[in-house]
Structure formats: structure tokens, C-alpha cells
Design an enzyme around this catalytic site. Structure first.
Site, PDB file in Angstrom:
ATOM      1  N   LEU A 282       0.809  -1.217   0.000  1.00 46.41           N
ATOM      2  CA  LEU A 282       0.000   0.000   0.000  1.00 46.41           C
ATOM      3  C   LEU A 282       0.837   1.260   0.000  1.00 46.41           C
ATOM      4  O   LEU A 282       0.328   2.361  -0.073  1.00 46.41           O
ATOM      5  CB  LEU A 282      -0.911   0.010   1.232  1.00 46.41           C
ATOM      6  CG  LEU A 282      -2.015  -1.046   1.216  1.00 46.41           C
ATOM      7  CD1 LEU A 282      -2.747  -1.057   2.537  1.00 46.41           C
ATOM      8  CD2 LEU A 282      -2.986  -0.795   0.063  1.00 46.41           C
ATOM      9  N   ARG A 283       2.171   1.094   0.081  1.00 46.17           N
ATOM     10  CA  ARG A 283       3.031   2.259   0.166  1.00 46.17           C
ATOM     11  C   ARG A 283       2.891   3.157  -1.056  1.00 46.17           C
ATOM     12  O   ARG A 283       2.935   4.374  -0.960  1.00 46.17           O
ATOM     13  CB  ARG A 283       4.487   1.835   0.350  1.00 46.17           C
ATOM     14  CG  ARG A 283       5.349   3.021   0.710  1.00 46.17           C
ATOM     15  CD  ARG A 283       6.536   2.719   1.563  1.00 46.17           C
ATOM     16  NE  ARG A 283       7.171   1.469   1.236  1.00 46.17           N
ATOM     17  CZ  ARG A 283       7.788   0.710   2.135  1.00 46.17           C
ATOM     18  NH1 ARG A 283       7.835   1.082   3.373  1.00 46.17           N
ATOM     19  NH2 ARG A 283       8.367  -0.406   1.793  1.00 46.17           N
ATOM     20  N   ALA A 284       2.715   2.525  -2.220  1.00 43.99           N
ATOM     21  CA  ALA A 284       2.588   3.297  -3.459  1.00 43.99           C
ATOM     22  C   ALA A 284       1.383   4.228  -3.390  1.00 43.99           C
ATOM     23  O   ALA A 284       1.495   5.433  -3.635  1.00 43.99           O
ATOM     24  CB  ALA A 284       2.471   2.354  -4.646  1.00 43.99           C
ATOM     25  N   THR A 287       1.861   7.050  -0.778  1.00 43.15           N
ATOM     26  CA  THR A 287       2.765   8.100  -1.241  1.00 43.15           C
ATOM     27  C   THR A 287       2.110   8.952  -2.320  1.00 43.15           C
ATOM     28  O   THR A 287       2.216  10.174  -2.317  1.00 43.15           O
ATOM     29  CB  THR A 287       4.062   7.488  -1.806  1.00 43.15           C
ATOM     30  OG1 THR A 287       4.562   6.557  -0.867  1.00 43.15           O
ATOM     31  CG2 THR A 287       5.109   8.539  -2.060  1.00 43.15           C
TER      32      THR A 287
END
Ligand SMILES: [Zn+2]
Length: 357
Positions: A282-284, A287
Site C-alpha cells: 500500500l506504500r505506493a 505516497t
């Protein structure tokens, strides 16, 4: 001690490199975006841009005598020493410039995180701590030139600290912690070896800078650099108005950040875009959303829209793509293709203003 500020090349005078400038500005507005990785050849002004941005930001209030430059107004973020002192005295404060700390190659971990003097601790019973570069970078920027040449475990450590905002040093049962909130800017030279993918995608944004290929831009770069070198103060004065305006926008953007509305449909588009590109975790998305919100805030919008997403998607996503053996196109091309598939083609400039449109 008074610090005479050396004239720094004005941020507004940097020619082109729009994506890099925007990525850095968004990170300055929201440091939780996770820093910027700047890819490009030597001499493309990567380090100049970081210094210019820091110099542009307003000086900060810092507690006098604090080794970490604590913000006297942020009570909950004070270091242990300031917390103790605040109980018995009023903390004095002074104005200091936003720090830019350079990470030298071949640096030791002690120098980075700080050193605990175990001998003194054992013999005199005092916790003696010599702060490192992370202490100096607190509330500012940490710049790593050629991040791909730094040892992986150090890069990992820097990213961890940047994400948590706190540096914890533990040796032989002793431990010291202090605030270390900074924006990590790494520069990578593609010819100097690759960064491990696991490290690559821990940076918030990535941008590519190139020597301008367009004649007019090239001439501008040389002209401005030459003018600056000949009379730095005069050049800075000449760009002061633009830099002042930019500073006001960034400061306003920071203040408004928490109020920016993030509509569900924009969130949905961000998720679709990441699914289309097959980015892990889920980092994408996180960010992408944060960068879009930073941009919306910078541009004084009330809410994040698809256009903000579209503009930050390449720097937020291009370093998170897995290699596709069936698709040898560059990562920027792949992101742009996904953008037009998911978000639709860009409207021609001015189309939105057409009467009746
Ligand atoms: Zn402090």
C-alpha cells in the site's frame, strides 16, 4: 556566534527540472512523503537544488543550547534534555537556518547516529552521548550524494529514522533517543551501480534530471550560473521577489495541508492506477495520495483532484515497478501509459476555460 549566510543559488533561478523542483517542494510541505531520490548525471544541479530549497525556507525557532535544535513550540516533540529543562525554566529560543546535512561517503555508523561513550557511562555513571549527523539534520534536509555508493544497511537505517522521526541508539543496555525529523534527498548516478529494489521503493518520490537538450534552456543555465558566480549577492537580490513568493506559497501550503479534502473518487483512481501498474503493498497508494495532497496544498486548492494525481504519479510510482520481461519500455513510459488508461488523456491546455465546456 553569528553565522554569516553564504549566498546560495536561488531556487527560483533553477532552469527547467520542473519535476525535481515540484517533488522537493511537496516533500518540504509534507515530510511524511518519504524523501526524494534524484537520478541524474553529475553536474545537473541536484545538490544545488537541495541547498537552494533549504535556504528559501524561513529560519526556524530552535531551543538555545539544544543539540537537536528542538522546536520550542512543539512540546510533544522535545528531546529528553529539553523536556527536563522545560520543567524548571522557560526555554529560550533563537532563529536558525533550516539545516542541510551532507552524508559523506565512507561514513561510520557512529558518526551518523551518534556515539555513546560506554567507558564514561561505566566509570562515571553518566550517559555521555556525542550526537551524530542525524541530530544535525533534525528539522531540515539530509542529502546523500550517490546514494548507491553508501552501504545498504546505512541507507536502510536512514530511511527508518526519516520515517519514524526519531533516532534511537542502543549499546550494551544503554539507550539514547532524540528527535530526527528530516527530508531525505538521495542522489543517484545510474552509471555508479544500482540501488537494491527493496531500498528504491522506500523512497517516497523519484525524479530524473537531465542536462537540458533544448538550446534555449542550456543557454539560460549557463547565463544564470555565470551571473551568480560573478556577483552572488546581486544575483540573489535579483531573484529575491520570486523566491519570496515561493516561500510564501510553501509556508501557506504547510499550514493548509491538514485541511485539504481528499475525495473518495480520487482515492479510488489512485488505487486503480497502482493496481494497473501492479505495485506491491500500500506504500505506493499512500505516497501517491500524500504527494497529490502536498501539491494541492501548494497550489492553494481546496481538495485533491485527478490532475494533481496525474502530475505526481510518475515521481511517486516509477521506482516501484517490477521489471516486466514482456515490456522493455522505461518505467516513466509505463507509468504514463497507465495514467492515460486509468485517468484518461490530458485535456488540451485551456480546454477547461472554454465557454460552455
Ligand atoms: Zn531539545
Amino acid at each position: 556566534m553569528t553565522m554569516l549566510a553564504r549566498p546560495v543559488f536561488p531556487f527560483s533561478a533553477i532552469v527547467a527540472q520542473e519535476e525535481m523542483k515540484l517533488a522537493m517542494i511537496c516533500s518540504a510541505i509534507d515530510p511524511t512523503i518519504g524523501g526524494v531520490l534524484v537520478f541524474g548525471d553529475r553536474g545537473t544541479g541536484k545538490s544545488t537544488a537541495v541547498r537552494a530549497l533549504a535556504a528559501l525556507l524561513p529560519p526556524m525557532h530552535a531551543v538555545v543550547g539544544c543539540r537537536y535544535g528542538c522546536d520550542p513550540a512543539a512540546r510533544e516533540a522535545l528531546c529528553e534534555e529539553c523536556q527536563t529543562r522545560a520543567k524548571s525554566e522557560t526555554l529560550k529560543d533563537r532563529l536558525v537556518p533550516v539545516p542541510v546535512v551532507d552524508m559523506p561517503l565512507g561514513v561510520t555508523e557512529d558518526r551518523v547516529v551518534g556515539a555513546l561513550d560506554l567507558e564514561r557511562a561505566l566509570s562515571q555513571g553518566v550517559k555521555a552521548f556525542e550526537p551524530g549527523l542525524l541530530a544535525r539534520a533534525n528539522r531540515g534536509f539530509l542529502y546523500i550524494d550517490e546514494v548507491n555508493l553508501l552501504e545498504d544497511h546505512l541507507v536502510d537505517l536512514l530511511i527508518d529514522v526519516a520515517a519514524s522521526g526519531e533516532n534511537v541508539v542502543e549499546r550494551e543496555g544503554l539507550s539514547v533517543r532524540h528527535p530526527a525529523r528530516f527530508v531525505l534527498i538521495g542522489s543517484g548516478n545510474p552509471e555508479e551501480g544500482e540501488l537494491r529494489p527493496q531500498l528504491l521503493d522506500r523512497f517516497g518520490l523519484s525524479v530524473e534530471v537531465k542536462t537540458p537538450t533544448e538550446l534555449h534552456a542550456r543557454i539560460q543555465v549557463i547565463k544564470r550560473r555565470d551571473e551568480f558566480e560573478r556577483d552572488k549577492s546581486a544575483f540573489v537580490a535579483k531573484w529575491k521577489k520570486q523566491d519570496d513568493a515561493l516561500r510564501r506559497k510553501i509556508v501557506a501550503g504547510r499550514k493548509r495541508l491538514a485541511e485539504i479534502v481528499l475525495p473518495d473518487e480520487v482515492l479510488e483512481q489512485a488505487a486503480k492506477l497502482c493496481m494497473q501498474l501492479g505495485t506491491d503493498g500500500l506504500r505506493a497508494e499512500l505516497t501517491l495520495i500524500r504527494a497529490a495532497r502536498g501539491l494541492a496544498s501548494y497550489e492553494q486548492a481546496e481538495s485533491v483532484d485527478v490532475d494533481h494525481l496525474r502530475r505526481v504519479a510518475p515521481p511517486a510510482l516509477r521506482h516501484r515497478l517490477r521489471r516486466d520481461p514482456l515490456d522493455e519500455s522505461g518505467s516513466t513510459v509505463r507509468v504514463e501509459r497507465a495514467i492515460s488508461e486509468v485517468l484518461g488523456a490530458v485535456q488540451s491546455p485551456g480546454a477547461a476555460e472554454l465557454p460552455g465546456a
